[in-house]
Enzyme design. Structure first.
Site, PDB file in Angstrom:
ATOM      1  N   ALA A 155      12.759  63.980  43.149  1.00  0.00           N
ATOM      2  CA  ALA A 155      13.466  62.736  43.444  1.00  0.00           C
ATOM      3  C   ALA A 155      14.609  63.040  44.410  1.00  0.00           C
ATOM      4  O   ALA A 155      15.195  64.121  44.369  1.00  0.00           O
ATOM      5  CB  ALA A 155      14.014  62.114  42.156  1.00  0.00           C
ATOM      6  N   LYS A 156      14.918  62.090  45.284  1.00  0.00           N
ATOM      7  CA  LYS A 156      15.992  62.283  46.266  1.00  0.00           C
ATOM      8  C   LYS A 156      17.310  61.770  45.694  1.00  0.00           C
ATOM      9  O   LYS A 156      17.801  60.702  46.063  1.00  0.00           O
ATOM     10  CB  LYS A 156      15.654  61.583  47.583  1.00  0.00           C
ATOM     11  CG  LYS A 156      14.609  62.327  48.412  1.00  0.00           C
ATOM     12  CD  LYS A 156      14.328  61.639  49.725  1.00  0.00           C
ATOM     13  CE  LYS A 156      15.446  61.749  50.734  1.00  0.00           C
ATOM     14  NZ  LYS A 156      15.555  63.109  51.321  1.00  0.00           N
ATOM     15  N   GLY A 157      17.870  62.545  44.757  1.00  0.00           N
ATOM     16  CA  GLY A 157      19.145  62.201  44.153  1.00  0.00           C
ATOM     17  C   GLY A 157      20.305  62.698  45.005  1.00  0.00           C
ATOM     18  O   GLY A 157      20.304  63.841  45.464  1.00  0.00           O
ATOM     19  N   TYR A 161      22.004  67.070  46.587  1.00  0.00           N
ATOM     20  CA  TYR A 161      22.102  67.558  47.958  1.00  0.00           C
ATOM     21  C   TYR A 161      23.356  68.382  48.220  1.00  0.00           C
ATOM     22  O   TYR A 161      23.525  68.931  49.318  1.00  0.00           O
ATOM     23  CB  TYR A 161      21.953  66.399  48.944  1.00  0.00           C
ATOM     24  CG  TYR A 161      20.493  66.106  49.186  1.00  0.00           C
ATOM     25  CD1 TYR A 161      19.834  66.567  50.317  1.00  0.00           C
ATOM     26  CD2 TYR A 161      19.736  65.428  48.240  1.00  0.00           C
ATOM     27  CE1 TYR A 161      18.479  66.346  50.517  1.00  0.00           C
ATOM     28  CE2 TYR A 161      18.378  65.196  48.418  1.00  0.00           C
ATOM     29  CZ  TYR A 161      17.756  65.665  49.565  1.00  0.00           C
ATOM     30  OH  TYR A 161      16.412  65.454  49.747  1.00  0.00           O
TER      31      TYR A 161
END
Length: 303
Positions: A155-157, A161
């Site tokens: 998932a691109k949480g 990052y």
């Protein structure tokens, strides 16, 4: 990044400078947001968004993976994105949609926080300058990629990052263009914000999802394009040392597109120039982006 005229905010188009959030927004305090990066390209038939539906489906999926309250649907966000592009009249652009927790509880669990959705679109130059033409220099980072035991790599949480930022900072400070991260087991995972491919003996390999990668949409596109060209991509657990013996290395991602790696940890990759498979992938991908490949025109959503 160049400012555009408007931003889509919870169903409304508002002036760029009005797209503000409160200092105590949960997403700012704790990184409780999910996002996407999407590209718009100018084509002979007008501006088109590359794989818009897949990106919005992943955005909504990322929110569900982190247990966010139900927000806008993928279809509603897709429509909002197209509204924004028509208002801003951008012929090519980078799109950043985001779902995040805003005002409310300051504690870790956002019990009563407002869940917001916003989309920006703006012009952006090449992510790595001219690296896609000449190739880039990369290093294996001392930082390990976030694992399935700590966060959700698929998932691109937003908060995750920070891991990518540390790796990227280390690479730039060490004189390199990009970082490649190992996973917690010491196998190759991905770049700071892109997927990894290697070519050895004409065979194309990429790390599997179990290696802690994000299942990139560009990665998937490249695999489908290669398959259509008669080349199968093998999802393979790869050791760090394999980077030093392969014929070609390239990275893929929405922002970076397809970038050859011509040096890794001070060692020349192949003959020090982008290899034939990498160049072929660049050509196929570039053609797909502007609708030159009929069998892949369904990837384009025309504005």
């Amino acid at each position: 990044m160049q400012a555009a005229s408007h931003i889509w905010s919870d169903g409304e188009l508002i002036p760029w400078d009005d797209a503000t959030v409160h200092f105590l927004s949960h997403g700012l305090q704790y990184g409780t947001g999910v996002f996407e990066g999407i590209r718009v390209y100018g084509t002979p038939d007008g501006p088109a968004v590359f794989r818009l539906a897949e990106h919005m489906e992943r955005l909504v999926g990322s929110a569900a993976a982190y247990g966010f309250a139900k927000s806008w649907s993928a279809e509603e966000l897709t429509d909002g994105c197209l509204q924004l592009l028509r208002r801003t009249e951008l012929e090519s652009a980078y799109i950043r949609p985001m779902i995040f927790y805003a005002e409310g509880n300051i504690g870790l669990f956002p019990t009563d926080n407002v869940l917001r959705s916003m989309i920006a679109a703006f012009q952006m130059g090449p992510y790595l300058g001219h690296g896609s033409d000449k190739g880039i220099r990369a290093m294996v980072s001392s930082w390990r990629r976030i694992s399935h035991n700590s966060l959700i790599p698929t998932a691109k949480g937003s908060g995750g990052y920070l891991n990518s930022m540390l790796a990227k900072q280390e690479a730039l400070r060490s004189g390199y263009d990009e970082a490649i991260l190992l996973n917690e087991h010491g196998s190759l995972s991905e770049g700071s914000g892109m997927n990894l491919f290697v070519v050895a003996g004409g065979n194309v390999h990429t790390p599997p999802v179990s290696a802690g990668i994000l299942e990139g949409i560009t990665r998937n596109s490249v695999m489908e394009l290669l398959a259509g060209d008669g080349v199968a991509t093998q999802e393979t657990d790869l050791a760090r040392g394999s980077l030093y013996t392969v014929d070609e290395i390239f990275l893929t991602g929405t922002a970076i597109e397809v970038a050859p790696v011509v040096e890794i940890d001070g060692r020349v990759v192949g003959d020090g120039k982008p290899g034939p498979v990498t160049r072929r992938v660049q050509d196929l991908y570039g053609d797909a982006l502007v609708g030159k490949l009929d069998e892949f025109r369904h990837w384009l959503t025309y504005v």
